[in-house]
Design an enzyme around this catalytic site. Sequence first.
Site, PDB file in Angstrom:
ATOM      1  N   ASP A 127       0.707  -1.335   0.171  1.00  0.00           N
ATOM      2  CA  ASP A 127       0.106  -0.072  -0.137  1.00  0.00           C
ATOM      3  C   ASP A 127       0.917   1.363  -0.071  1.00  0.00           C
ATOM      4  O   ASP A 127       1.696   1.512   0.845  1.00  0.00           O
ATOM      5  CB  ASP A 127      -0.824   0.182   1.187  1.00  0.00           C
ATOM      6  N   HIS A 171     -10.663   1.672   0.591  1.00  0.00           N
ATOM      7  CA  HIS A 171     -10.359   3.045   0.475  1.00  0.00           C
ATOM      8  C   HIS A 171     -10.650   3.846  -1.117  1.00  0.00           C
ATOM      9  O   HIS A 171     -10.453   4.893  -1.209  1.00  0.00           O
ATOM     10  CB  HIS A 171      -9.276   3.645   1.076  1.00  0.00           C
TER      11      HIS A 171
END
Length: 262
Positions: free
Chosen positions: A8, A68
Site C-alpha cells: 500500500d 478506500h
Amino acid sequence: MNILIVGDVCGNPGRKAAKKYIPQMKKKYAVDLTIVNGENSAGGNGITQNSLDELYQAGADVITSGNHIWDKKDVLQFIDHEPFLIRPANYPEGAPGKGYCIYPLKAKNIGVINLSGRAFMPPLDCPFQKIDEILRELKGKCDTIILDMHAETTSEKMAMGWYLDGKVTCVVGTHTHIQTADERILPQGTAYITDLGMVGPWNSVLGVEAERILYKFQTGMPVRFELADGPNVFSAVLLTVSDENGNAEKIERIMIQESETL
C-alpha cells in the site's frame, strides 16, 4: 519472469518512495511486471487521477486497491476508463470499475484480481464465491494469475491462500501495512504472503502520525489522521514465475528502511 508486487502506497511520502525505489528494483531484479496497491496514494486515503498517474510514472503497470478506493470522489470520473486500475471484485453488481484485468506481457497474459475481506471490513459479497466465479471466467485466458487479497485479519487472508493453493500463481495480502515474514510456496504451488507491508512514513502508526493515534487510543476521541514525516519504508515482494508453465518458483520479501527523509 520476475514480477514486483508493491504494498500500500501512502500519500505523497509513499509516492516519492515509489518513484525512488520502483525503478531501482526493476533494474536490480530485471522486473517484467510491476503491480502496486494504490488505494491510499492520495493523501493517505483514496486515489486521484494525479496520484494514479504518479504511480504509473514510477513504473507501475497494474494498480490494485481496496476499501478506500472510493474515498476521493473524483475516482468515479476515471475508474471505468482505466484498463489496469482495479477495485475489489466482490463489490455488488453495479459498482463502478472492475475487479480484475488481464495484462499482456511477452506473449503471455497475466491475470490480476483484487478482492476484499469481510472480517472487520465493509460488508461485501463473499470473496470465496467471487473468486470461483472469476476463475471460471479466466479459464484458458491467462498464463499466470495473481490475487491481491485486501483484508483486515491474517486468518481470512491465509484462508484465501489455502483455498486457492494450486488454482492461482500467487496470493498476496494487503491493507494492514505491516509486512509479514511468512512468504512461502504452498504445497500445491501457489506463492503466498499474508501482507506486503506499506510504502510510506516509517516512524508512524501505519503511515499516520503516532501522536494522533496514541491520543485516539488513550481517549477514545475521534482525530483527524495526518500522514507522518520523516524516513520512508518501501515494502514489496519479488515473485519469480516459470516462463514455461506460469508456476511460482520463488517469492522473496523486499523491505528498504530509509535513514533520512527523501
